[in-house]
Scaffold this active site. Sequence first.
Site, PDB file in Angstrom:
ATOM      1  NE  ARG A  92      -2.354  -1.364   3.522  1.00  0.00           N
ATOM      2  CZ  ARG A  92      -1.842  -0.598   4.464  1.00  0.00           C
ATOM      3  NH1 ARG A  92      -1.959   0.730   4.405  1.00  0.00           N
ATOM      4  NH2 ARG A  92      -1.234  -1.119   5.503  1.00  0.00           N
ATOM      5  CE1 TYR A 232       0.348  -6.034  -1.855  1.00  0.00           C
ATOM      6  CE2 TYR A 232      -0.731  -4.046  -1.060  1.00  0.00           C
ATOM      7  CZ  TYR A 232      -0.235  -5.307  -0.831  1.00  0.00           C
ATOM      8  OH  TYR A 232      -0.337  -5.855   0.419  1.00  0.00           O
ATOM      9  N   GLY A 233      -2.721  -5.402  -4.137  1.00  0.00           N
ATOM     10  CA  GLY A 233      -3.941  -5.675  -3.368  1.00  0.00           C
ATOM     11  C   GLY A 233      -4.600  -4.486  -2.701  1.00  0.00           C
ATOM     12  N   GLY A 234      -3.984  -3.986  -1.652  1.00  0.00           N
ATOM     13  CA  GLY A 234      -4.611  -2.931  -0.854  1.00  0.00           C
ATOM     14  C   GLY A 234      -4.865  -1.651  -1.630  1.00  0.00           C
ATOM     15  CE  LYS A 241      -6.685  -3.510   5.439  1.00  0.00           C
ATOM     16  NZ  LYS A 241      -5.937  -4.615   5.401  1.00  0.00           N
ATOM     17  CG  HIS A 261      -7.152  -3.083  10.129  1.00  0.00           C
ATOM     18  ND1 HIS A 261      -5.842  -2.652  10.268  1.00  0.00           N
ATOM     19  CD2 HIS A 261      -7.120  -4.065   9.207  1.00  0.00           C
ATOM     20  CE1 HIS A 261      -5.067  -3.354   9.458  1.00  0.00           C
ATOM     21  NE2 HIS A 261      -5.808  -4.217   8.807  1.00  0.00           N
ATOM     22  CB  SER A 283      -0.867  -3.806   7.760  1.00  0.00           C
ATOM     23  OG  SER A 283      -2.078  -3.162   7.418  1.00  0.00           O
ATOM     24  CB  CYS A 285       0.675  -6.391  13.823  1.00  0.00           C
ATOM     25  SG  CYS A 285       1.848  -5.105  13.379  1.00  0.00           S
ATOM     26  N   GLY A 286      -0.328  -9.776  12.947  1.00  0.00           N
ATOM     27  CA  GLY A 286      -0.833 -11.008  13.531  1.00  0.00           C
ATOM     28  C   GLY A 286      -2.323 -11.273  13.510  1.00  0.00           C
ATOM     29  CG  ASP A 308      -7.551  -7.327   6.813  1.00  0.00           C
ATOM     30  OD1 ASP A 308      -6.560  -7.145   7.542  1.00  0.00           O
ATOM     31  OD2 ASP A 308      -7.823  -6.586   5.851  1.00  0.00           O
ATOM     32  CB  ALA A 400       5.169 -12.628  -0.592  1.00  0.00           C
ATOM     33  NE  ARG A 401      -0.079  -8.702   2.326  1.00  0.00           N
ATOM     34  CZ  ARG A 401      -0.625  -8.291   3.465  1.00  0.00           C
ATOM     35  NH1 ARG A 401      -1.721  -8.840   3.925  1.00  0.00           N
ATOM     36  NH2 ARG A 401      -0.052  -7.328   4.172  1.00  0.00           N
ATOM     37  NE  ARG A 432       5.265  -6.572  13.415  1.00  0.00           N
ATOM     38  CZ  ARG A 432       5.641  -7.816  13.143  1.00  0.00           C
ATOM     39  NH1 ARG A 432       6.840  -8.251  13.490  1.00  0.00           N
ATOM     40  NH2 ARG A 432       4.843  -8.621  12.493  1.00  0.00           N
ATOM     41  N   GLY A 528       0.355 -20.365  18.313  1.00  0.00           N
ATOM     42  CA  GLY A 528      -0.593 -21.234  19.018  1.00  0.00           C
ATOM     43  C   GLY A 528      -0.599 -21.011  20.524  1.00  0.00           C
ATOM     44  CG  ASN A 530      -0.342 -15.529  20.719  1.00  0.00           C
ATOM     45  OD1 ASN A 530       0.538 -15.332  21.573  1.00  0.00           O
ATOM     46  ND2 ASN A 530      -0.198 -15.164  19.460  1.00  0.00           N
TER      47      ASN A 530
HETATM   48  N1  LIG Z   1       6.583 -13.572  16.960  1.00  0.00           N
HETATM   49  C1  LIG Z   1       5.330 -13.625  16.529  1.00  0.00           C
HETATM   50  N2  LIG Z   1       5.075 -13.331  15.240  1.00  0.00           N
HETATM   51  C2  LIG Z   1       3.795 -13.383  14.818  1.00  0.00           C
HETATM   52  C3  LIG Z   1       2.733 -13.759  15.689  1.00  0.00           C
HETATM   53  N3  LIG Z   1       1.582 -13.711  14.992  1.00  0.00           N
HETATM   54  C4  LIG Z   1       1.918 -13.322  13.736  1.00  0.00           C
HETATM   55  N4  LIG Z   1       3.265 -13.133  13.625  1.00  0.00           N
HETATM   56  C5  LIG Z   1       4.004 -12.756  12.402  1.00  0.00           C
HETATM   57  O1  LIG Z   1       3.568 -11.485  11.974  1.00  0.00           O
HETATM   58  C6  LIG Z   1       3.495 -11.423  10.558  1.00  0.00           C
HETATM   59  C7  LIG Z   1       2.146 -10.944  10.132  1.00  0.00           C
HETATM   60  O2  LIG Z   1       1.146 -11.781  10.635  1.00  0.00           O
HETATM   61  P1  LIG Z   1      -0.318 -11.797  10.024  1.00  0.00           P
HETATM   62  O3  LIG Z   1      -1.145 -12.685  10.900  1.00  0.00           O
HETATM   63  O4  LIG Z   1      -0.265 -12.135   8.601  1.00  0.00           O
HETATM   64  O5  LIG Z   1      -0.697 -10.265  10.181  1.00  0.00           O
HETATM   65  P2  LIG Z   1      -2.035  -9.478   9.752  1.00  0.00           P
HETATM   66  O6  LIG Z   1      -2.347  -8.576  10.894  1.00  0.00           O
HETATM   67  O7  LIG Z   1      -3.079 -10.428   9.339  1.00  0.00           O
HETATM   68  O8  LIG Z   1      -1.527  -8.616   8.514  1.00  0.00           O
HETATM   69  P3  LIG Z   1      -2.382  -7.886   7.322  1.00  0.00           P
HETATM   70  O9  LIG Z   1      -2.975  -8.959   6.517  1.00  0.00           O
HETATM   71  O10 LIG Z   1      -1.352  -7.078   6.636  1.00  0.00           O
HETATM   72  O11 LIG Z   1      -3.404  -6.972   7.935  1.00  0.00           O
HETATM   73  C8  LIG Z   1       3.819 -12.816  10.044  1.00  0.00           C
HETATM   74  O12 LIG Z   1       5.149 -12.832   9.594  1.00  0.00           O
HETATM   75  C9  LIG Z   1       3.655 -13.681  11.247  1.00  0.00           C
HETATM   76  O13 LIG Z   1       4.482 -14.797  11.210  1.00  0.00           O
HETATM   77  C10 LIG Z   1       3.050 -14.083  17.057  1.00  0.00           C
HETATM   78  O14 LIG Z   1       2.199 -14.424  17.870  1.00  0.00           O
HETATM   79  N5  LIG Z   1       4.356 -13.998  17.414  1.00  0.00           N
HETATM   80  O1  LIG Z   2      -4.391  -3.979   2.284  1.00  0.00           O
HETATM   81  C1  LIG Z   2      -3.440  -4.692   1.918  1.00  0.00           C
HETATM   82  O2  LIG Z   2      -2.776  -4.501   0.922  1.00  0.00           O
HETATM   83  C2  LIG Z   2      -3.076  -5.871   2.700  1.00  0.00           C
HETATM   84  C3  LIG Z   2      -3.487  -5.726   4.033  1.00  0.00           C
HETATM   85  O3  LIG Z   2      -4.314  -6.493   4.495  1.00  0.00           O
HETATM   86  C4  LIG Z   2      -2.925  -4.619   4.800  1.00  0.00           C
HETATM   87  O4  LIG Z   2      -1.944  -4.018   4.371  1.00  0.00           O
HETATM   88  O5  LIG Z   2      -3.465  -4.340   5.859  1.00  0.00           O
HETATM   89 MN   LIG Z   3      -3.922 -10.573   7.439  1.00  0.00          MN
END
Ligand SMILES: Nc1nc2c(ncn2[C@@H]2O[C@H](COP(=O)(O)OP(=O)(O)OP(=O)(O)O)[C@@H](O)[C@H]2O)c(=O)[nH]1
Ligand SMILES: O=C([O-])CC(=O)C(=O)O
Ligand SMILES: [Mn+2]
Length: 619
Positions: A92, A232-234, A241, A261, A283, A285-286, A308, A400-401, A432, A528, A530
């Site tokens: 984005r 790109y996606g977003g 978004k 979000h 984004s 952050c998990g 999301d 990468a997605r 994060r 896991g 968590n």
């Molecule tokens: N250390 C750690 N890393 C994590 C954890 N959960 C997710 N991650 C890492 O954080 C990154 C993003 O995680 P996603 O779950 O894809 O994040 P998201 O919030 O869905 O991201 P968007 O799709 O961009 O909104 C990945 O590289 C994960 O491996 C966790 O509990 N601990």
């Molecule tokens: O919107 C995108 O491109 C991918 C996404 O989920 C984010 O960045 O939060």
């Molecule tokens: Mn995600």
Amino acid sequence: MGDSARQPLLADRATDRDAASAAPTTHQGLLAWVEETAALTQPDRVYWVNGSEEENHQLSDELVSAGTFKRLNPELFPNSFAAFSDPADVARVEEQTFICSRNERDAGFTNNWMDPDAMKEKLRGLFAGSMRGRTMYVIPFVMGHLDAPTPKFGVEITDSAYVVTSMRIMATIGTEVLDRMTELNADFVPALHSVGAPLEPGQQDVAWPCNEEKWIVHFPEERSIWSFGSGYGGNALLGKKCYALRIASVMARDEGWLAEHMLILKLTSPQNKTYYLSAAFPSACGKTNLALLDPTIDGWKVETLGDDITWMRFGKEGELRAVNPEAGLFGVAPGTGWHTNPNAMRAIAKGNSIFTNVALTDDGGVWWEGMTEEVPAHLTDWQGNEWTPSSDAPAAHPNARFCTPIDQIDMLAEEFNDPEGVELSAILFGGRRKTTVPLVTQSRDWTNGIFMGSTLSSETTAAAAGAVGRVRRDPMAMLPFMGYDAGDYLSHWLKVSGQANQERLPKIFLVNWFRRTADGGFAWPGFGDNSRVLKWIIERLEGEAEAVETPIGYVPAPDALDLTGLDMAPEDVEQAVRVDAEEWAAELEGIEQWYQQFGDSLPAELSAELQRLKERFAA
Ligand SMILES: Nc1nc2c(ncn2[C@@H]2O[C@H](COP(=O)(O)OP(=O)(O)OP(=O)(O)O)[C@@H](O)[C@H]2O)c(=O)[nH]1
Ligand SMILES: O=C([O-])CC(=O)C(=O)O
Ligand SMILES: [Mn+2]
């Protein structure tokens, strides 16, 4: 893209630029917009997307011929494709994202703004002729349920078949939607997208057309979106978004609901009691990982509702109900692996997916950092170069997605299909942060929880273009997605809860899976594990778990987290949940500076919260 490949698909549906006569609708507003857009962008043809499987196969074949898609080995990933973007079009572009409200004040200090008339003029210049030599696709879509009381319709016009195939995964699209929209003569959000790369006669196309100049623009009063220059996606899948957050947040403000979000998950305890939680993390952050959590503690079960975006409104009894308006996952590939997120891996392995900027294995599969513990000896990286474990750069782009239908998740909760949504018991905000923010903190009450959300902070990630690892405030993880003034957005959160049954208001928690220890490692194993934090949260809701009161809220008491089977000593947990006065002195300064930027639009309740927090630290 070769014309011959495309002809059979289009022949019976559209004649050159004669949009109206070939249109499968009598919706006058839509017909007028399509015609006007075709006149502006001058595509070679107009094609109305019906959403069928047959159409999808044809478009995918065309994308393969054009070199945009690489078909993956069907024995590994059936009906799946890899795409590789221009190296300058991987995330984005927040600097180029605009909220063009009539008054600058309504965009607020967190958004880029330009006068809407001036912006329209600029965009008209860019879109003039921008689809020459290409097909203009018209994609009717709905975010959320088609049978919702007032379905949230949109129509994306795009000159990218990659966008069409991706939108088909991420939203409900096609004939069924168009028919309903026509029948209701419903309003829709016009969402115009062009990669901004017209083809002159005889000019050879590239695999990933885009433009150096990118504009992602929202007109909140008009409820319209114009996106130029990026595939790109977003930036390009405009239902996501752009609509379901930026435009929907404005609709939500005006109509008394919330567009956030957030992920949604369902948790079932060993006592067979169910709970629904939502969580807002910035984004990358998990969110996807928590939504697909594989619990490491016995007896607890997690099911997914969304990963999301969450739309929430108060129900008749004052309960907060949540739905996921999306139909697919657009997940961060790196870090998603068999050992960290097996549920996502199983969904992806069923195929029907589009991968962008991943690496390719020699047997026609995909790979990214963290997918398997064993690193392949040889790959083709996302830029098409030979790659071995001794290569310097990562094989997959950090952003990468994978794009995968949500119903391929085995653990999808059946309530996903209920337009009424689910009642939330808890809301988590998380970011994060290497330091300062404990693993989990329970807020004192709803307003204190909104304060936590409003001061949420996180290190920047590869999901947006720009520096990575810089701490920034990201209120409710919505910084790049609020369609209006940030202070008004916080006031809206406080105000909508006036509709709530106070007894049934969700409890709010702050989490941080990313805290580091002195030696640089993660203070908490995450993923896991968590589930152990979720268990504590549920036990807090039930009034069972022990907590320690700190100035910022309640953190787990020394023995309160279930560590069964985990190689962690109580001192390690103490590291993860610690509230350090020195770190918080710096944090308070950061929060103070953040709040100053709001000026008059900061709700008084929240400045009072900050004042009380400072007093608790001073005490
Ligand atoms: N250390 C750690 N890393 C994590 C954890 N959960 C997710 N991650 C890492 O954080 C990154 C993003 O995680 P996603 O779950 O894809 O994040 P998201 O919030 O869905 O991201 P968007 O799709 O961009 O909104 C990945 O590289 C994960 O491996 C966790 O509990 N601990
Ligand atoms: O919107 C995108 O491109 C991918 C996404 O989920 C984010 O960045 O939060
Ligand atoms: Mn995600």
